[in-house]
Design an enzyme around this catalytic site. Structure first.
Site, PDB file in Angstrom:
ATOM      1  CB  SER A 266      44.217   0.871  57.626  1.00  0.00           C
ATOM      2  OG  SER A 266      44.279   0.026  58.762  1.00  0.00           O
TER       3      SER A 266
ATOM      4  CE1 TYR B  90      49.294  -0.086  56.472  1.00  0.00           C
ATOM      5  CE2 TYR B  90      47.964  -0.015  58.463  1.00  0.00           C
ATOM      6  CZ  TYR B  90      48.102  -0.330  57.128  1.00  0.00           C
ATOM      7  OH  TYR B  90      47.045  -0.887  56.445  1.00  0.00           O
TER       8      TYR B  90
END
Length: 259
Positions: free
Chosen positions: A149, A166
């Site tokens: 990401s 994350y």
């Protein structure tokens, strides 16, 4: 068949896509299947897997599914065992399964941190290890594509809810990609990563609902990603067309990470 068509041809190859029952995982499976790959999907929910397999077979693709939670330490070995018992193999591994948790860092529960690391980082490690040991290393050929990401490349904007676990897990996945590419390059295995920006999905739904206008305004292309936007990149990294590309991280974010 032209030389270029041959480079992108996946006939005879099998691709395993974790988190492949919906969203970006299913879109990437479609791309690989369109170019001839046999498909194996994994995800936690059997009903969603059944729908995905029906969708892919309806497109004329060969697809099967294995229900598994890659956040569990024994999942990778169990998946490999099921594929082996069915007489199959894995040539291309797409480590796509992932999860997130929104929280201020000072309020982040340890069990949530551990869950994210298990799914987003340990899971890809165990899957790569098991698949490569069983098939890729003996064959001298393999493609591993980790879905990271842009959050693994950047700090998280302070106007949005925090995602420390994350970001950390995806940053770890990016350097895992580089380290593994360096180690396994001589074995005929390439290891690359895609770093998507914001794409509409269950994982990003809350953030897009709350901050979608800001995210679009902060993206040079002025729009979020679509299901088609990862297909070309994953196809390149999965085929002989990308044979000399390894250890690389490609941001697919409409330019959001460059400003």
């Amino acid at each position: 068949m032209s030389r270029l068509s041959q480079l992108f041809d996946l006939t005879g190859r099998t691709a395993l896509v974790t988190g492949g029952s919906r969203g970006l995982g299913l879109a990437m499976a479609e791309a690989l299947g369109e170019f001839g790959a046999r498909l194996i999907l994994t995800a936690r929910k059997q009903a969603e897997l059944d729908e995905a397999v029906a969708h892919l077979t309806g497109l004329g693709m060969e697809a099967t599914a294995i229900a598994a939670d890659v956040g569990k330490p024994d999942a990778a070995a169990a998946i490999v065992d099921q594929v082996r018992q069915a007489g199959g193999r894995v040539d291309i591994l797409i480590n796509n399964a992932g999860t997130s948790w929104g929280s201020k860092t000072e309020e982040m529960p340890l069990d949530a941190w551990n869950k994210l690391m298990a799914v987003n980082l340990t899971g890809p490690f165990l899957m790569a290890q098991a698949v490569a040991r069983e098939w890729m290393i003996p064959a001298g050929w393999g493609r591993i594509i980790n879905i990271a990401s842009v959050e693994g490349l950047l700090g998280h904007h302070p106007r949005m809810i925090g995602t420390i676990a994350y970001n950390s897990s995806k940053g770890g996945l990016i350097n895992f990609t580089r380290a593994l590419a360096a180690e396994w390059g001589a074995l005929g295995i390439t290891v690359n990563a895609l770093a998507p920006g914001y794409f509409p999905s269950r994982l990003t739904g809350y953030v897009i609902d709350k901050h979608g206008d800001d995210l679009r305004a902060d993206t040079p292309r002025g729009q979020l990603g679509t299901d088609d936007d990862l297909k070309g990149a994953v196809l390149l990294m999965a085929t002989d067309a990308g044979a000399h590309i390894t250890g690389q991280v490609l941001a697919v974010d409409g330019g959001a990470s460059i400003i």
